[in-house]
Scaffold this motif. Structure first.
Motif, PDB file in Angstrom:
ATOM      1  N   UNK A  60       2.384 -27.282   9.852  1.00 14.43           N
ATOM      2  CA  UNK A  60       3.432 -26.288   9.226  1.00 14.43           C
ATOM      3  C   UNK A  60       2.523 -25.363   8.450  1.00 14.43           C
ATOM      4  N   UNK A  61       2.756 -24.195   8.605  1.00 11.08           N
ATOM      5  CA  UNK A  61       2.110 -23.153   7.624  1.00 11.08           C
ATOM      6  C   UNK A  61       2.539 -22.710   6.315  1.00 11.08           C
ATOM      7  N   UNK A  62       3.951 -22.888   6.200  1.00 15.71           N
ATOM      8  CA  UNK A  62       4.523 -22.323   4.961  1.00 15.71           C
ATOM      9  C   UNK A  62       4.827 -23.710   4.063  1.00 15.71           C
ATOM     10  N   UNK A  63       4.251 -23.725   2.829  1.00 17.47           N
ATOM     11  CA  UNK A  63       4.371 -24.786   2.084  1.00 17.47           C
ATOM     12  C   UNK A  63       5.729 -25.059   1.707  1.00 17.47           C
ATOM     13  N   UNK A  64       6.548 -24.309   1.421  1.00 16.75           N
ATOM     14  CA  UNK A  64       8.139 -24.345   1.162  1.00 16.75           C
ATOM     15  C   UNK A  64       8.627 -25.422   2.158  1.00 16.75           C
ATOM     16  N   UNK A  65       8.309 -24.829   3.452  1.00 15.66           N
ATOM     17  CA  UNK A  65       8.804 -25.574   4.418  1.00 15.66           C
ATOM     18  C   UNK A  65       8.450 -27.076   4.585  1.00 15.66           C
ATOM     19  N   UNK A  66       6.860 -26.953   4.288  1.00 15.68           N
ATOM     20  CA  UNK A  66       6.561 -28.695   4.414  1.00 15.68           C
ATOM     21  C   UNK A  66       6.891 -29.345   3.420  1.00 15.68           C
ATOM     22  N   UNK A  67       7.126 -28.847   2.331  1.00 15.66           N
ATOM     23  CA  UNK A  67       7.627 -29.624   1.089  1.00 15.66           C
ATOM     24  C   UNK A  67       9.255 -30.065   1.426  1.00 15.66           C
ATOM     25  N   UNK A  68       9.987 -29.207   2.051  1.00 15.58           N
ATOM     26  CA  UNK A  68      11.316 -29.504   2.411  1.00 15.58           C
ATOM     27  C   UNK A  68      11.398 -30.724   3.443  1.00 15.58           C
TER      28      UNK A  68
END
Length: 222
Positions: free
Chosen positions: A91-99
């Motif tokens: 996953x490229x986007x940190x916010x998506x990875x966090x979720x």
């Protein structure tokens, strides 16, 4: 009758209604992602169920996913895999990875799923070297469409004999449909489709569901 936009939408709504029943934890993941403001890019529930069915046709021990978003498709893949299955998802986007990491923990699969962060094209050479040829029962690609040809070439060799290479949006996305021949994303998807269809390592089919799904099964001895 020809399929116009209204009929296309109603047909997809019918497929979601009839074939889109979700386990509670997966439904909660989807609704939570919507409430958190994540983009509405995940597979639909009916496509998710198809992913689970396809996963059950493999050994179901290991998977590599390109494009995690909120973890919705990951959870569907795990529905069809063995209880001890391991998944690496990029996953490229940190916010998506966090979720997604929070969701995997909530669903009790956090120890089975590893989220790796960064641009997939930067991560993949190391991942491919680490995992090795023929190591993955499933590779699922659902990320930036312009990179589809590169993703295919980098990951096809990872698929084990009898395993599956699955690619979402093979007929297009909200950005471009496959018949928009001058659009770079449509051109990239078309190149990948034609490569997959002619790749003698696989038996391949383009499934006309939602925005299309490539199902490519690695041949024995290939």
């Amino acid at each position: 009758m020809p399929i116009d936009e209204a009929r296309w939408k109603s047909t997809n709504a019918y497929a979601r209604e009839v074939y889109g029943a979700e386990p509670e934890h997966i439904r909660a993941n989807r609704e939570g992602a919507e409430a958190a403001g994540l983009p509405a890019w995940a597979v639909s529930p009916d496509v998710g169920r198809l992913l689970a069915v396809l996963a059950k046709s493999t050994e179901g021990r290991s998977a590599l996913e390109i494009g995690t978003l909120g973890g919705y498709s990951t959870l569907w893949l795990l529905e069809g895999m063995r209880p001890d299955a391991r998944v690496i998802t990029l996953e490229y986007v940190d916010a998506h990875a966090d979720y997604s990491e929070r969701e995997f923990a909530r669903c009790g699969v956090g120890e089975r799923v590893e989220v790796r962060r960064g641009p997939a094209l930067d991560l993949l050479p190391g991942v491919v070297e680490e995992l090795g040829p023929g190591s993955q029962d499933i590779v699922f690609i659902d990320a930036d469409k312009g990179s589809y040809p590169d993703y295919y070439e980098l990951t096809a060799g990872l698929v084990a004999p009898g395993g599956l290479l699955l690619v979402d949006n093979i007929f297009g996305s909200s950005s471009a449909w496959i018949d928009e021949v001058d659009h770079p994303q449509a051109q990239a998807i078309d190149r990948m489709n034609r490569r997959a269809a002619s790749d003698e390592r696989f038996d391949s089919a383009g499934v006309f569901v939602r925005a299309g799904l490539l199902v490519a099964r690695r041949k024995a001895g290939s």
